[in-house]
Design an enzyme around this catalytic site. Structure first.
Site, PDB file in Angstrom:
ATOM      1  N   THR A   1       0.860  -1.184   0.000  1.00  0.00           N
ATOM      2  CA  THR A   1       0.000   0.000   0.000  1.00  0.00           C
ATOM      3  C   THR A   1       0.893   1.230   0.000  1.00  0.00           C
ATOM      4  O   THR A   1       1.881   1.292   0.732  1.00  0.00           O
ATOM      5  CB  THR A   1      -0.945   0.015   1.218  1.00  0.00           C
ATOM      6  OG1 THR A   1      -1.835  -1.095   1.101  1.00  0.00           O
ATOM      7  CG2 THR A   1      -1.774   1.294   1.257  1.00  0.00           C
TER       8      THR A   1
ATOM      9  N   PHE B   1       1.184   5.045   0.827  1.00  0.00           N
ATOM     10  CA  PHE B   1       0.600   6.109   1.636  1.00  0.00           C
ATOM     11  C   PHE B   1       1.242   7.428   1.225  1.00  0.00           C
ATOM     12  O   PHE B   1       2.407   7.448   0.824  1.00  0.00           O
ATOM     13  CB  PHE B   1       0.903   5.890   3.118  1.00  0.00           C
ATOM     14  CG  PHE B   1       0.232   4.676   3.707  1.00  0.00           C
ATOM     15  CD1 PHE B   1      -0.956   4.795   4.413  1.00  0.00           C
ATOM     16  CD2 PHE B   1       0.787   3.413   3.549  1.00  0.00           C
ATOM     17  CE1 PHE B   1      -1.579   3.676   4.954  1.00  0.00           C
ATOM     18  CE2 PHE B   1       0.169   2.286   4.085  1.00  0.00           C
ATOM     19  CZ  PHE B   1      -1.017   2.419   4.792  1.00  0.00           C
TER      20      PHE B   1
END
Ligand code: PEP
Ligand code: MN
Length: 625
Positions: A530, A532
């Site tokens: 992921t 960010f």
């Protein structure tokens, strides 16, 4: 020995325990973990341990059987983080120390320092007192070399490391240097170790040519016993029968050190191999094996280097290596951050936020959610990290100046974009100032008594459930329940106390709530990352940026999008992401979200941006970072 104190021990009782230990000639280290306080006591203890056990306020006494005490994990269960200027070594960020074997001249040091800084090194190395095997080889520039190192620090902002070869150099080390290196040949020079321990600067202790791990740790113990726990262990290859390489790199030292001690470990693949082409593969392996950092020799003209030219990387090789490490680090839960130094400095500046407390970063969710991990990896311990209830709150807190920074997820490699945050980036007048990629490893978490066969319901964030779809589909009839974030799911499991329910979250969340990991690594594909972004009210620093994010809308005519992309192509700008999002209130019209490998806010790209502006109906730069 370790004294575990009773919960609720009074301050007077603690004082009494301290003075009893001092009277016995002990060095005392105090640690508080959760509700527990423990005293580590080291010295020549002649009394029976039962004497200490009956002291008021002492719950139990545990002997430390290892010969090294202060460096042992038992004495200090948490990892030690060594602070060198703004740089933290031993946390989630990989620290790379690079530079020539020896400082040869001011020009040479400056040239190499600029190049290694450009490649992402955060500390500069260079020997001024060289312990050479032959008395006829170049012995270093001595104090003149240290002055050059100090000038490098002044000009580049890189903190500097150099080797100390004699206690007589203590004063000049104190004056000019940020990290004191003890060389392999001096690992058992105990006077030198004591002296280095007293300087009050972090020490990098190299492993001796033929030293066992235990001998090495005993040498570290000398430094710690002088009251200095800012010690980094450096494996640089040991002497074996193999002659193809200069030494044999002992990579097993990394997990061994991690288990036995709390001190960080760095690898020096340059002296370990002695051969330029072997340095990068070993450096990559070291990071994959869990090293906290690297010490690497780099020279712009190795053919003419005064020492260790054959093992010095060319600056371009160093740069390539750093790019590889940037990819490898998240696989083992760490980060290599090209803007680390500049960012670490900027974070300390009050100007980092519009008003209020700058040293605060907020994320949406609960402590130990993945966003919390991302924020901790990005900011280290310098910034207070706190949860808020939603992504919108993250943006609002930053806008209002209540928080200097916010951290939100933008996209996942398995499930795609988190559209809400793209929309918020458009809505708020906020900048992206950094990014961080986290590998997401999901664990199935339940009560200690829970059995996999008896599970009927699983709770997690919808994204996490989606990322574990294959595993979940292989379980018969589980009910899937959505939670706000993964850590909230774990808290709900804990609070409800139902052994038929489990959560999907990071394994750290299980530890926080005292629950059990039933299965780890249940994500469909292990390449689950992921990305960010870190947001702030404004740009936080003026250093070089490698990436930019933009959003724009074009007119609705043939070739309009192509016209904008052509501008990037013609200017050699690499496009790394292109995504369209519907424009609210205008059905079938779209905004384009674009990520580029360039600093679009730099003066060099002003012309390109003007051209882009002319081809778009709306254009917003979300940030360069
Ligand atoms: C050095 O770092 O340049 C050096 C002399 O290393 P070692 O002590 O590991 O040989
Ligand atoms: Mn060297």
């Amino acid at each position: 020995m370790i004294l575990v104190l009773k919960q609720g021990i009074s301050e007077e009782e603690k004082d009494q325990v301290r003075s009893t230990l001092r009277a016995e000639g002990c060095i005392i280290r105090e640690m508080a973990t959760g509700d527990e306080t423990i005293f580590g006591a080291v010295g020549q203890i002649s009394r029976d341990l039962r004497f200490f056990e009956q002291l008021p306020g002492v719950a139990k006494v545990i002997p430390v059987s290892r010969p090294y005490k202060l460096v042992s994990r038992e004495m200090h269960p948490e990892d030690t983080v060594v602070q060198i200027g703004d740089v933290e070594l031993g946390g989630p960020r990989i620290v790379v120390i690079a530079g020539p074997c020896a400082v040869e001249s001011r020009e040479q040091a400056m040239t190499i320092a600029r190049k290694v800084k450009d490649g992402g090194a955060v500390l500069f190395r260079g020997g001024a007192f060289k312990p050479r095997t032959s008395p006829y080889s170049f012995q270093g520039l001595g104090e003149e070399g240290l002055k050059i190192l100090a000038a490098v620090r002044e000009e580049t902002g890189l903190r500097v490391a150099t080797e100390m070869t004699s206690p007589a150099q203590a004063d000049v080390m104190m004056k000019y240097v940020d990290l004191v290196q003890i060389g392999a040949r001096n690992m058992q020079n105990f006077e030198l170790l004591r002296s280095a321990g007293r300087i009050g600067k972090p020490v990098l202790l190299k492993r001796g040519l033929s030293a066992t791990v235990e001998e090495w740790l005993m040498s570290a113990e000398y430094i710690l016993s002088e009251g200095n726990d800012q010690v980094i262990l450096c494996e640089r290859g040991i002497r074996t029968f193999e002659r193809y390489t200069r030494n044999t790199l002992d990579l097993t030292a990394i997990p061994i050190i991690k288990k036995l001690t709390h001190l960080p470990v760095v690898i020096d693949p340059s002296h370990a191999t002695g051969i330029r082409e072997k340095v990068s593969p070993m450096a990559r392996a070291a990071i994959a094996a869990g090293a906290d950092g690297l010490l690497i020799e780099v020279h712009h003209d190795p053919a003419n280097a005064l020492s260790d030219g054959p093992q010095s990387l060319y600056p371009e090789q160093f740069k390539q290596l750093m790019r590889d490490l940037y990819v490898i680090a998240p696989v083992v839960g760490k980060q290599l951050d090209f803007g680390y130094l500049e960012k670490a400095t900027a974070i300390r500046l009050p100007a980092a936020a519009k008003k209020g407390s700058p040293k605060r970063a907020v994320f949406a969710g609960e402590m130990r959610a993945f966003a919390h991990k991302a924020a901790s990896q990005f900011f280290g311990s310098e910034v207070k990290i706190e949860p808020v209830s939603s992504f919108r709150h993250v943006f609002q807190e930053v806008k209002d100046g209540n928080s200097g920074f916010g951290v939100v997820p933008l996209e996942n490699s398995l499930t795609g974009s988190i559209h809400e945050n793209y929309d918020l980036l458009l809505e708020y007048d906020i900048k992206i100032v950094g990014e961080i990629t986290l590998r997401i490893v999901h664990a199935l978490i339940g009560h200690p008594e829970t059995k996999l066969e008896e599970v009927t319901r699983v709770i997690s964030h919808p994204q996490a459930l989606e990322q574990c779809r294959d595993f979940l589909e292989s379980q018969q009839g589980w009910e899937l329940v959505a939670a706000r974030d993964t850590a909230t799911a774990v808290r709900r499991i804990k609070e409800k106390g139902n052994t038929g329910e489990v959560a999907i979250a990071a394994k750290e969340a299980a530890a926080l709530f005292g629950l059990k990991i039933l299965k780890e690594g249940i994500e469909t594909n292990a390449r689950n990352y992921t990305r960010f972004v870190v947001i702030a009210g404004d740009r936080v620093s003026n250093g070089p940026k490698t990436k930019s994010s933009l959003v724009y809308a074009t007119s609705n005519k043939p070739g309009a999008l192509f016209d904008t992309l052509k501008i990037f192509a013609e200017n050699g700008i690499n496009l790394v992401k292109l995504e369209s999002r519907p424009i609210h209130g205008k059905p079938w019209e779209y905004m384009f979200y674009v990520d580029l490998e360039a600093d679009v806010e730099s003066t060099e790209l002003r012309g390109v941006m003007d051209e882009l502006s002319a081809k778009t109906e709306f254009l917003k730069v979300l940030g360069s970072y």
